[in-house]
Motif scaffolding. Structure first.
Motif, PDB file in Angstrom:
ATOM      1  N   MET A   1       0.848  -1.182   0.000  1.00  0.00           N
ATOM      2  CA  MET A   1       0.000   0.000   0.000  1.00  0.00           C
ATOM      3  C   MET A   1       0.888   1.238   0.000  1.00  0.00           C
ATOM      4  N   SER A   2       0.558   2.195  -0.841  1.00  0.00           N
ATOM      5  CA  SER A   2       1.367   3.407  -0.901  1.00  0.00           C
ATOM      6  C   SER A   2       0.658   4.545  -0.179  1.00  0.00           C
ATOM      7  N   ALA A   3       1.442   5.459   0.337  1.00  0.00           N
ATOM      8  CA  ALA A   3       0.892   6.623   1.033  1.00  0.00           C
ATOM      9  C   ALA A   3       0.319   7.596   0.012  1.00  0.00           C
ATOM     10  N   THR A   4      -0.769   8.248   0.386  1.00  0.00           N
ATOM     11  CA  THR A   4      -1.369   9.252  -0.496  1.00  0.00           C
ATOM     12  C   THR A   4      -0.658  10.579  -0.272  1.00  0.00           C
ATOM     13  N   THR A   5      -0.044  11.089  -1.320  1.00  0.00           N
ATOM     14  CA  THR A   5       0.595  12.395  -1.266  1.00  0.00           C
ATOM     15  C   THR A   5       0.037  13.220  -2.414  1.00  0.00           C
ATOM     16  N   GLU A   6       0.314  14.498  -2.393  1.00  0.00           N
ATOM     17  CA  GLU A   6      -0.164  15.371  -3.470  1.00  0.00           C
ATOM     18  C   GLU A   6       0.332  14.886  -4.828  1.00  0.00           C
ATOM     19  N   ALA A   7       1.505  14.270  -4.875  1.00  0.00           N
ATOM     20  CA  ALA A   7       2.059  13.784  -6.143  1.00  0.00           C
ATOM     21  C   ALA A   7       1.259  12.604  -6.688  1.00  0.00           C
ATOM     22  N   ASN A   8       0.512  11.909  -5.817  1.00  0.00           N
ATOM     23  CA  ASN A   8      -0.283  10.759  -6.232  1.00  0.00           C
ATOM     24  C   ASN A   8      -1.721  11.120  -6.585  1.00  0.00           C
ATOM     25  N   LEU A   9      -2.023  12.422  -6.632  1.00  0.00           N
ATOM     26  CA  LEU A   9      -3.399  12.851  -6.824  1.00  0.00           C
ATOM     27  C   LEU A   9      -3.567  13.777  -8.022  1.00  0.00           C
ATOM     28  N   TRP A  10      -4.725  13.663  -8.665  1.00  0.00           N
ATOM     29  CA  TRP A  10      -5.171  14.650  -9.631  1.00  0.00           C
ATOM     30  C   TRP A  10      -6.172  15.523  -8.902  1.00  0.00           C
ATOM     31  N   VAL A  11      -6.233  16.779  -9.272  1.00  0.00           N
ATOM     32  CA  VAL A  11      -7.207  17.683  -8.676  1.00  0.00           C
ATOM     33  C   VAL A  11      -8.081  18.228  -9.793  1.00  0.00           C
ATOM     34  N   THR A  12      -9.379  18.144  -9.579  1.00  0.00           N
ATOM     35  CA  THR A  12     -10.336  18.666 -10.548  1.00  0.00           C
ATOM     36  C   THR A  12     -11.407  19.444  -9.804  1.00  0.00           C
ATOM     37  N   GLU A  13     -12.029  20.389 -10.467  1.00  0.00           N
ATOM     38  CA  GLU A  13     -13.071  21.191  -9.835  1.00  0.00           C
ATOM     39  C   GLU A  13     -14.438  20.563 -10.090  1.00  0.00           C
ATOM     40  N   ASP A  14     -15.252  20.489  -9.048  1.00  0.00           N
ATOM     41  CA  ASP A  14     -16.625  19.989  -9.156  1.00  0.00           C
ATOM     42  C   ASP A  14     -17.521  21.180  -9.486  1.00  0.00           C
ATOM     43  N   THR A  15     -17.642  21.487 -10.783  1.00  0.00           N
ATOM     44  CA  THR A  15     -18.381  22.672 -11.213  1.00  0.00           C
ATOM     45  C   THR A  15     -19.892  22.519 -11.084  1.00  0.00           C
ATOM     46  N   GLY A  16     -20.358  21.317 -10.781  1.00  0.00           N
ATOM     47  CA  GLY A  16     -21.789  21.093 -10.621  1.00  0.00           C
ATOM     48  C   GLY A  16     -22.209  20.829  -9.188  1.00  0.00           C
ATOM     49  N   HIS A  17     -21.304  21.071  -8.236  1.00  0.00           N
ATOM     50  CA  HIS A  17     -21.640  20.782  -6.841  1.00  0.00           C
ATOM     51  C   HIS A  17     -22.828  21.631  -6.391  1.00  0.00           C
ATOM     52  N   ARG A  18     -23.742  21.041  -5.632  1.00  0.00           N
ATOM     53  CA  ARG A  18     -24.984  21.704  -5.227  1.00  0.00           C
ATOM     54  C   ARG A  18     -24.765  22.920  -4.340  1.00  0.00           C
ATOM     55  N   LEU A  19     -23.621  23.026  -3.663  1.00  0.00           N
ATOM     56  CA  LEU A  19     -23.362  24.160  -2.778  1.00  0.00           C
ATOM     57  C   LEU A  19     -22.585  25.289  -3.450  1.00  0.00           C
ATOM     58  N   LEU A  20     -22.126  25.095  -4.650  1.00  0.00           N
ATOM     59  CA  LEU A  20     -21.327  26.097  -5.343  1.00  0.00           C
ATOM     60  C   LEU A  20     -22.099  27.408  -5.462  1.00  0.00           C
ATOM     61  N   GLY A  21     -21.507  28.487  -4.970  1.00  0.00           N
ATOM     62  CA  GLY A  21     -22.129  29.794  -5.017  1.00  0.00           C
ATOM     63  C   GLY A  21     -23.139  30.055  -3.904  1.00  0.00           C
ATOM     64  N   GLN A  22     -23.366  29.061  -3.049  1.00  0.00           N
ATOM     65  CA  GLN A  22     -24.345  29.181  -1.975  1.00  0.00           C
ATOM     66  C   GLN A  22     -23.703  29.742  -0.702  1.00  0.00           C
ATOM     67  N   ASN A  23     -24.494  30.463   0.080  1.00  0.00           N
ATOM     68  CA  ASN A  23     -24.059  30.898   1.413  1.00  0.00           C
ATOM     69  C   ASN A  23     -24.279  29.735   2.364  1.00  0.00           C
ATOM     70  N   VAL A  24     -23.241  29.420   3.144  1.00  0.00           N
ATOM     71  CA  VAL A  24     -23.287  28.255   4.016  1.00  0.00           C
ATOM     72  C   VAL A  24     -22.772  28.587   5.412  1.00  0.00           C
ATOM     73  N   ALA A  25     -23.127  27.722   6.356  1.00  0.00           N
ATOM     74  CA  ALA A  25     -22.589  27.787   7.714  1.00  0.00           C
ATOM     75  C   ALA A  25     -21.692  26.577   7.921  1.00  0.00           C
ATOM     76  N   HIS A  26     -20.572  26.795   8.592  1.00  0.00           N
ATOM     77  CA  HIS A  26     -19.629  25.724   8.920  1.00  0.00           C
ATOM     78  C   HIS A  26     -19.597  25.615  10.444  1.00  0.00           C
ATOM     79  N   ALA A  27     -20.344  24.654  10.980  1.00  0.00           N
ATOM     80  CA  ALA A  27     -20.519  24.528  12.429  1.00  0.00           C
ATOM     81  C   ALA A  27     -19.192  24.335  13.163  1.00  0.00           C
ATOM     82  N   ALA A  28     -18.264  23.595  12.588  1.00  0.00           N
ATOM     83  CA  ALA A  28     -16.995  23.306  13.266  1.00  0.00           C
ATOM     84  C   ALA A  28     -16.189  24.569  13.553  1.00  0.00           C
TER      85      ALA A  28
END
Length: 90
Positions: free
Chosen positions: A1-28
């Motif tokens: 098993m290999s460790a997950t590092t930034e070099a092992n990842l692709w990053v893509t934007e979720d342009t259809g996410h339901r919260l995109l552009g929405q005002n939200v609260a972050h309880a934490a």
């Protein structure tokens, strides 16, 4: 098993996410903001999503943007109006 590092990842934007552009609260953090982007980190080894990260702009004019898991965010107002009952016809 290999460790997950930034070099092992692709990053893509979720342009259809339901919260995109929405005002939200972050309880934490006790903060409120607008979701500016949701990024998906995908393993180059398996092709499966590893995590999602939402990037928020503050509503308090502090200028301090922050990130959180999208599942931990609560919309401040309904995302879409309730649809009429499609089962009842006159």
């Amino acid at each position: 098993m290999s460790a997950t590092t930034e070099a092992n990842l692709w990053v893509t934007e979720d342009t259809g996410h339901r919260l995109l552009g929405q005002n939200v609260a972050h309880a934490a953090s006790g903060r409120r903001g607008t979701v500016g982007a949701v990024l998906i980190y995908v393993s180059k080894l398996t092709g499966r999503p590893v995590r999602k990260v939402a990037h928020m702009r503050p509503m308090d004019d502090s200028g301090r943007e922050w990130t959180a898991e999208p599942d931990t965010l609560q919309p401040l107002c309904p995302i879409s109006p309730l649809a009429p009952d499609s089962g009842s016809h006159s």
